[in-house]
Design a protein around this motif. Sequence first.
Motif, PDB file in Angstrom:
ATOM      1  N   TYR A 160       0.828  -1.205   0.000  1.00 20.58           N
ATOM      2  CA  TYR A 160       0.000   0.000   0.000  1.00 20.58           C
ATOM      3  C   TYR A 160       0.866   1.260   0.000  1.00 20.58           C
ATOM      4  CZ  TYR A 160      -3.289   3.573   1.551  1.00 20.58           C
ATOM      5  OH  TYR A 160      -4.038   4.726   1.659  1.00 20.58           O
ATOM      6  N   GLU A 161       1.932   1.258   0.811  1.00 21.43           N
ATOM      7  CA  GLU A 161       2.827   2.415   0.867  1.00 21.43           C
ATOM      8  C   GLU A 161       3.543   2.612  -0.466  1.00 21.43           C
ATOM      9  OE1 GLU A 161       4.096   2.610   5.582  1.00 21.43           O
ATOM     10  OE2 GLU A 161       4.934   1.028   4.314  1.00 21.43           O
ATOM     11  N   LYS A 162       3.958   1.522  -1.089  1.00 15.60           N
ATOM     12  CA  LYS A 162       4.599   1.634  -2.401  1.00 15.60           C
ATOM     13  C   LYS A 162       3.615   2.155  -3.449  1.00 15.60           C
ATOM     14  CE  LYS A 162       6.529  -2.573  -2.215  1.00 15.60           C
ATOM     15  NZ  LYS A 162       7.345  -3.765  -2.593  1.00 15.60           N
ATOM     16  N   LYS A 163       2.370   1.728  -3.357  1.00 14.54           N
ATOM     17  CA  LYS A 163       1.353   2.200  -4.293  1.00 14.54           C
ATOM     18  C   LYS A 163       1.144   3.702  -4.151  1.00 14.54           C
ATOM     19  CE  LYS A 163      -3.448   1.457  -5.728  1.00 14.54           C
ATOM     20  NZ  LYS A 163      -4.703   0.697  -5.480  1.00 14.54           N
ATOM     21  N   LEU A 164       1.086   4.179  -2.913  1.00  9.75           N
ATOM     22  CA  LEU A 164       0.926   5.610  -2.681  1.00  9.75           C
ATOM     23  C   LEU A 164       2.068   6.404  -3.309  1.00  9.75           C
ATOM     24  CD1 LEU A 164      -0.293   5.875   1.037  1.00  9.75           C
ATOM     25  CD2 LEU A 164      -1.628   6.302  -1.039  1.00  9.75           C
ATOM     26  N   LEU A 165       3.279   5.906  -3.142  1.00 12.46           N
ATOM     27  CA  LEU A 165       4.433   6.599  -3.707  1.00 12.46           C
ATOM     28  C   LEU A 165       4.391   6.575  -5.232  1.00 12.46           C
ATOM     29  CD1 LEU A 165       7.206   5.279  -1.288  1.00 12.46           C
ATOM     30  CD2 LEU A 165       6.368   7.628  -1.430  1.00 12.46           C
ATOM     31  N   ARG A 166       4.057   5.424  -5.804  1.00 11.83           N
ATOM     32  CA  ARG A 166       4.041   5.309  -7.270  1.00 11.83           C
ATOM     33  C   ARG A 166       2.939   6.162  -7.892  1.00 11.83           C
ATOM     34  NH1 ARG A 166       5.639  -0.509  -6.505  1.00 11.83           N
ATOM     35  NH2 ARG A 166       7.792  -0.601  -7.284  1.00 11.83           N
ATOM     36  N   ASN A 167       1.894   6.440  -7.134  1.00  8.88           N
ATOM     37  CA  ASN A 167       0.804   7.269  -7.643  1.00  8.88           C
ATOM     38  C   ASN A 167       1.152   8.755  -7.652  1.00  8.88           C
ATOM     39  OD1 ASN A 167      -0.868   5.097  -8.170  1.00  8.88           O
ATOM     40  ND2 ASN A 167      -2.009   5.262  -6.247  1.00  8.88           N
ATOM     41  N   ASN A 168       2.259   9.105  -7.006  1.00  6.06           N
ATOM     42  CA  ASN A 168       2.690  10.505  -6.981  1.00  6.06           C
ATOM     43  C   ASN A 168       3.333  10.851  -8.328  1.00  6.06           C
ATOM     44  OD1 ASN A 168       4.216  12.955  -6.488  1.00  6.06           O
ATOM     45  ND2 ASN A 168       3.873  12.582  -4.310  1.00  6.06           N
ATOM     46  N   VAL A 169       2.787  11.853  -9.008  1.00  7.98           N
ATOM     47  CA  VAL A 169       3.246  12.174 -10.364  1.00  7.98           C
ATOM     48  C   VAL A 169       4.685  12.678 -10.384  1.00  7.98           C
ATOM     49  CG1 VAL A 169       0.940  12.628 -11.217  1.00  7.98           C
ATOM     50  CG2 VAL A 169       2.260  14.507 -10.210  1.00  7.98           C
ATOM     51  N   ARG A 170       5.196  13.145  -9.263  1.00  8.08           N
ATOM     52  CA  ARG A 170       6.581  13.625  -9.229  1.00  8.08           C
ATOM     53  C   ARG A 170       7.580  12.470  -9.241  1.00  8.08           C
ATOM     54  NH1 ARG A 170       4.352  17.201 -10.610  1.00  8.08           N
ATOM     55  NH2 ARG A 170       3.610  19.034  -9.503  1.00  8.08           N
ATOM     56  N   ILE A 171       7.157  11.309  -8.761  1.00  7.89           N
ATOM     57  CA  ILE A 171       8.074  10.169  -8.652  1.00  7.89           C
ATOM     58  C   ILE A 171       8.137   9.447  -9.991  1.00  7.89           C
ATOM     59  CG2 ILE A 171       8.544   7.978  -7.492  1.00  7.89           C
ATOM     60  CD1 ILE A 171       7.155   9.102  -5.014  1.00  7.89           C
ATOM     61  N   LYS A 172       9.301   9.484 -10.618  1.00  6.40           N
ATOM     62  CA  LYS A 172       9.496   8.869 -11.916  1.00  6.40           C
ATOM     63  C   LYS A 172      10.070   7.460 -11.819  1.00  6.40           C
ATOM     64  CE  LYS A 172       8.168  12.730 -13.676  1.00  6.40           C
ATOM     65  NZ  LYS A 172       6.793  12.848 -14.210  1.00  6.40           N
ATOM     66  N   TYR A 173      10.591   7.111 -10.646  1.00  3.29           N
ATOM     67  CA  TYR A 173      11.253   5.809 -10.499  1.00  3.29           C
ATOM     68  C   TYR A 173      11.256   5.430  -9.027  1.00  3.29           C
ATOM     69  CZ  TYR A 173      15.105   2.359 -10.705  1.00  3.29           C
ATOM     70  OH  TYR A 173      15.887   1.233 -10.606  1.00  3.29           O
ATOM     71  N   LEU A 174      10.849   4.198  -8.757  1.00  3.12           N
ATOM     72  CA  LEU A 174      10.862   3.659  -7.390  1.00  3.12           C
ATOM     73  C   LEU A 174      11.434   2.254  -7.445  1.00  3.12           C
ATOM     74  CD1 LEU A 174      10.026   4.005  -4.373  1.00  3.12           C
ATOM     75  CD2 LEU A 174       7.840   2.949  -4.992  1.00  3.12           C
ATOM     76  N   SER A 175      12.559   2.049  -6.785  1.00  8.51           N
ATOM     77  CA  SER A 175      13.262   0.770  -6.852  1.00  8.51           C
ATOM     78  C   SER A 175      13.510   0.231  -5.450  1.00  8.51           C
ATOM     79  CB  SER A 175      14.603   0.949  -7.573  1.00  8.51           C
ATOM     80  OG  SER A 175      15.427  -0.190  -7.414  1.00  8.51           O
ATOM     81  N   GLN A 176      13.583  -1.080  -5.370  1.00  9.15           N
ATOM     82  CA  GLN A 176      13.975  -1.737  -4.123  1.00  9.15           C
ATOM     83  C   GLN A 176      14.986  -2.837  -4.470  1.00  9.15           C
ATOM     84  OE1 GLN A 176      10.566  -2.983  -1.839  1.00  9.15           O
ATOM     85  NE2 GLN A 176      11.670  -2.924   0.109  1.00  9.15           N
TER      86      GLN A 176
END
Length: 289
Positions: free
Chosen positions: A42-58
């Motif tokens: 859920y937390e990752k989904k919230l971050l990915r839904n933010n239009v400013r975030i172009k890349y999210l990696s783990q």
Amino acid sequence: MKQAILITAYKDFEQLDKLVDEFDCRFNIYIHIDKKSPITDYEKKLLRNNVRIKYLSQHHLVNWGGLNHLKAYLDLSQVALNDKDNMYFHLITGQDFPIKSNSYFDKFFTLEKDYISSFTMPAIGWKNGGMDRIQYYNFYDLFDYKKSNLWIKRFLKLQKKLRVKRAIPDFMGQLYGGNTYWSLSRTTLSFVNQFTKSNPRFLRRFKHTFCAEEIYFQTLIMNSKYRERVINSDLRYMDWQSGRGGFPAVLEEIDFEDIIQSDKLFVRKLDMNANGLFDMLSKHRRNNI
């Protein structure tokens, strides 16, 4: 022209989400989260839904002091460089915060200057000049510092006792160290990433080096022609003296005036749940557009 914010994080994901919201459409955000962090889907989904975030990696499991921290920085750098609109790049953590307004960032940064702290090694401010970091095997990637620090230190003492010392190849040049976080132009960061690709032995030599990220960028840049562009400042406000909550200290409301009166552009580190400084700085930025 856009500026890229490169963020490494491992906890406090609500704070991370609010941090991202501080930046407007002039910024693109790239985030690496420690692979062992307890972030929820859920937390990752919230971050990915933010239009400013172009890349999210783990992608990387990051142990304090280990090489994977540096590898995460290099990965974020390369992804951000792939967007040709990004002309300036700022490396921060999820516990950092911008001090100046977004408009100030626009006016302050030019493409001819790079901001990174650097000093030659051996360095006066580092234990044994910092040379133990790179001349001996430091197994922070293999073992969790919090659980195995005693054994890591014992192995270091054993190496010294047996006079086992790793050679520092000539191709590394003069070693430089400095604080981890920086603000670099596209030209200089492109040089670092291209050199890393073309000279894999350079990065390999940093394996089992303690806090390699505090040496790698400084050594590459300061041994290159790009050293002429460097302003010897990382533009980060940090408290290394008080020890409140660690080193650097967790800053509090009493630090507010000193922070906003400084010439720094970022502050670290903050805990949104521990005190009100996060909200005070956010309000300060909104009132100084």
